[in-house]
Motif scaffolding. Structure first.
Motif, mmCIF file in Angstrom:
data_model
loop_
_atom_site.group_PDB
_atom_site.id
_atom_site.type_symbol
_atom_site.label_atom_id
_atom_site.label_comp_id
_atom_site.label_asym_id
_atom_site.label_seq_id
_atom_site.Cartn_x
_atom_site.Cartn_y
_atom_site.Cartn_z
ATOM 1 N N ALA A 16 -6.707 42.563 -62.147
ATOM 2 C CA ALA A 16 -6.351 41.159 -61.981
ATOM 3 C C ALA A 16 -5.098 41.107 -61.126
ATOM 4 N N PRO A 17 -4.928 40.059 -60.390
ATOM 5 C CA PRO A 17 -5.803 38.902 -60.239
ATOM 6 C C PRO A 17 -7.037 39.240 -59.406
ATOM 7 N N THR A 18 -8.033 38.387 -59.494
ATOM 8 C CA THR A 18 -9.231 38.530 -58.673
ATOM 9 C C THR A 18 -8.981 37.870 -57.328
ATOM 10 N N ILE A 19 -9.268 38.614 -56.264
ATOM 11 C CA ILE A 19 -9.170 38.052 -54.921
ATOM 12 C C ILE A 19 -10.492 37.365 -54.614
ATOM 13 N N VAL A 20 -10.445 36.088 -54.310
ATOM 14 C CA VAL A 20 -11.635 35.316 -53.979
ATOM 15 C C VAL A 20 -11.660 35.119 -52.462
ATOM 16 N N LEU A 21 -12.729 35.612 -51.844
ATOM 17 C CA LEU A 21 -12.875 35.499 -50.399
ATOM 18 C C LEU A 21 -13.808 34.337 -50.084
ATOM 19 N N GLU A 22 -13.270 33.344 -49.443
ATOM 20 C CA GLU A 22 -13.996 32.111 -49.120
ATOM 21 C C GLU A 22 -14.230 32.060 -47.617
ATOM 22 N N THR A 23 -15.462 31.780 -47.211
ATOM 23 C CA THR A 23 -15.743 31.658 -45.782
ATOM 24 C C THR A 23 -15.497 30.231 -45.317
ATOM 25 N N GLY A 24 -15.401 30.083 -44.015
ATOM 26 C CA GLY A 24 -15.250 28.749 -43.446
ATOM 27 C C GLY A 24 -16.592 28.047 -43.385
ATOM 28 N N MET A 25 -16.664 27.027 -42.613
ATOM 29 C CA MET A 25 -17.904 26.268 -42.493
ATOM 30 C C MET A 25 -18.831 26.948 -41.494
ATOM 31 N N GLY A 26 -19.747 27.750 -41.993
ATOM 32 C CA GLY A 26 -20.729 28.373 -41.111
ATOM 33 C C GLY A 26 -20.956 29.844 -41.344
ATOM 34 N N PRO A 27 -19.911 30.669 -41.354
ATOM 35 C CA PRO A 27 -20.186 32.095 -41.513
ATOM 36 C C PRO A 27 -20.603 32.453 -42.934
ATOM 37 N N THR A 28 -21.150 33.647 -43.080
ATOM 38 C CA THR A 28 -21.539 34.148 -44.401
ATOM 39 C C THR A 28 -20.470 35.110 -44.903
ATOM 40 N N MET A 29 -20.678 35.611 -46.113
ATOM 41 C CA MET A 29 -19.711 36.543 -46.695
ATOM 42 C C MET A 29 -19.651 37.857 -45.922
ATOM 43 N N ASP A 30 -20.608 38.102 -45.030
ATOM 44 C CA ASP A 30 -20.560 39.301 -44.183
ATOM 45 C C ASP A 30 -19.279 39.333 -43.350
ATOM 46 N N THR A 31 -18.660 38.188 -43.144
ATOM 47 C CA THR A 31 -17.391 38.098 -42.430
ATOM 48 C C THR A 31 -16.348 39.022 -43.057
ATOM 49 N N TRP A 32 -16.426 39.185 -44.378
ATOM 50 C CA TRP A 32 -15.421 39.942 -45.112
ATOM 51 C C TRP A 32 -15.718 41.436 -45.189
ATOM 52 N N LYS A 33 -16.834 41.879 -44.634
ATOM 53 C CA LYS A 33 -17.227 43.284 -44.735
ATOM 54 C C LYS A 33 -16.138 44.258 -44.309
ATOM 55 N N PRO A 34 -15.411 44.019 -43.219
ATOM 56 C CA PRO A 34 -14.409 45.005 -42.790
ATOM 57 C C PRO A 34 -13.289 45.269 -43.805
ATOM 58 N N ILE A 35 -13.004 44.317 -44.704
ATOM 59 C CA ILE A 35 -11.883 44.509 -45.627
ATOM 60 C C ILE A 35 -12.290 44.560 -47.093
ATOM 61 N N LEU A 36 -13.527 44.260 -47.415
ATOM 62 C CA LEU A 36 -13.966 44.139 -48.802
ATOM 63 C C LEU A 36 -13.708 45.407 -49.610
ATOM 64 N N ASP A 37 -14.162 46.548 -49.133
ATOM 65 C CA ASP A 37 -13.997 47.793 -49.883
ATOM 66 C C ASP A 37 -12.529 48.186 -50.035
ATOM 67 N N SER A 38 -11.738 47.942 -49.010
ATOM 68 C CA SER A 38 -10.304 48.268 -49.092
ATOM 69 C C SER A 38 -9.617 47.428 -50.161
ATOM 70 N N LEU A 39 -9.925 46.138 -50.201
ATOM 71 C CA LEU A 39 -9.329 45.266 -51.216
ATOM 72 C C LEU A 39 -9.753 45.681 -52.618
ATOM 73 N N ALA A 40 -11.000 46.139 -52.761
ATOM 74 C CA ALA A 40 -11.530 46.523 -54.074
ATOM 75 C C ALA A 40 -10.849 47.764 -54.640
ATOM 76 N N THR A 41 -10.141 48.515 -53.820
ATOM 77 C CA THR A 41 -9.386 49.657 -54.347
ATOM 78 C C THR A 41 -8.106 49.183 -55.042
ATOM 79 N N ILE A 42 -7.731 47.935 -54.802
ATOM 80 C CA ILE A 42 -6.497 47.377 -55.363
ATOM 81 C C ILE A 42 -6.775 46.555 -56.619
ATOM 82 N N THR A 43 -7.807 45.709 -56.563
ATOM 83 C CA THR A 43 -8.113 44.798 -57.667
ATOM 84 C C THR A 43 -9.560 44.310 -57.536
ATOM 85 N N LYS A 44 -9.975 43.432 -58.412
ATOM 86 C CA LYS A 44 -11.326 42.866 -58.361
ATOM 87 C C LYS A 44 -11.426 41.890 -57.193
#
Length: 116
Positions: free
Chosen positions: A46-74
């Motif tokens: 904790a805390p949980t990092i919530v990744l929100e996309t803008g109007m149009g893109p999908t969550m794939d936008t976050w692929k470059p950083i998702l795994d790195s952030l998950a080493t720190i927290t949820k």
């Protein structure tokens, strides 16, 4: 005349392009109320990092950083209704409604506050 492009670099260029085309890992689909939400929930803490996309893109936008952030927290990322494999529902009428949908998603996954 100078040679601008070396064909010996072509396999490397193709490999680099394909790395970014790989799909997100740990993608799940969950029923939340009357809709299906495509989402990723990885990491611990904790805390949980919530990744929100803008109007149009999908969550794939976050692929470059998702795994790195998950080493720190949820980390939680999702596709809004009508994007990716999330089912389309009536579009939200306000940002308050978007926030309400997000909180429903988090509650349905038993992800308590605090959120970043």
């Amino acid at each position: 005349m100078k040679k601008v492009f070396s064909y010996s670099l072509l396999p490397l260029l193709i490999a680099l392009l394909l790395v970014n085309c790989a799909p997100l890992q740990n993608v799940a689909r969950q029923q939340v109320g009357n809709r299906t939400v495509e989402q990723v929930l990885i990491g611990e803490g904790a805390p949980t990092i919530v990744l929100e996309t803008g109007m149009g893109p999908t969550m794939d936008t976050w692929k470059p950083i998702l795994d790195s952030l998950a080493t720190i927290t949820k980390v939680y990322a999702y596709n809004r209704p009508g994007y990716g494999s999330s089912t389309m529902i009536d579009p939200p009428k306000s940002v308050v409604e978007v926030a309400h949908q997000l909180h429903e998603n988090l509650r349905s996954n038993n992800v308590p506050p605090p959120y970043l």
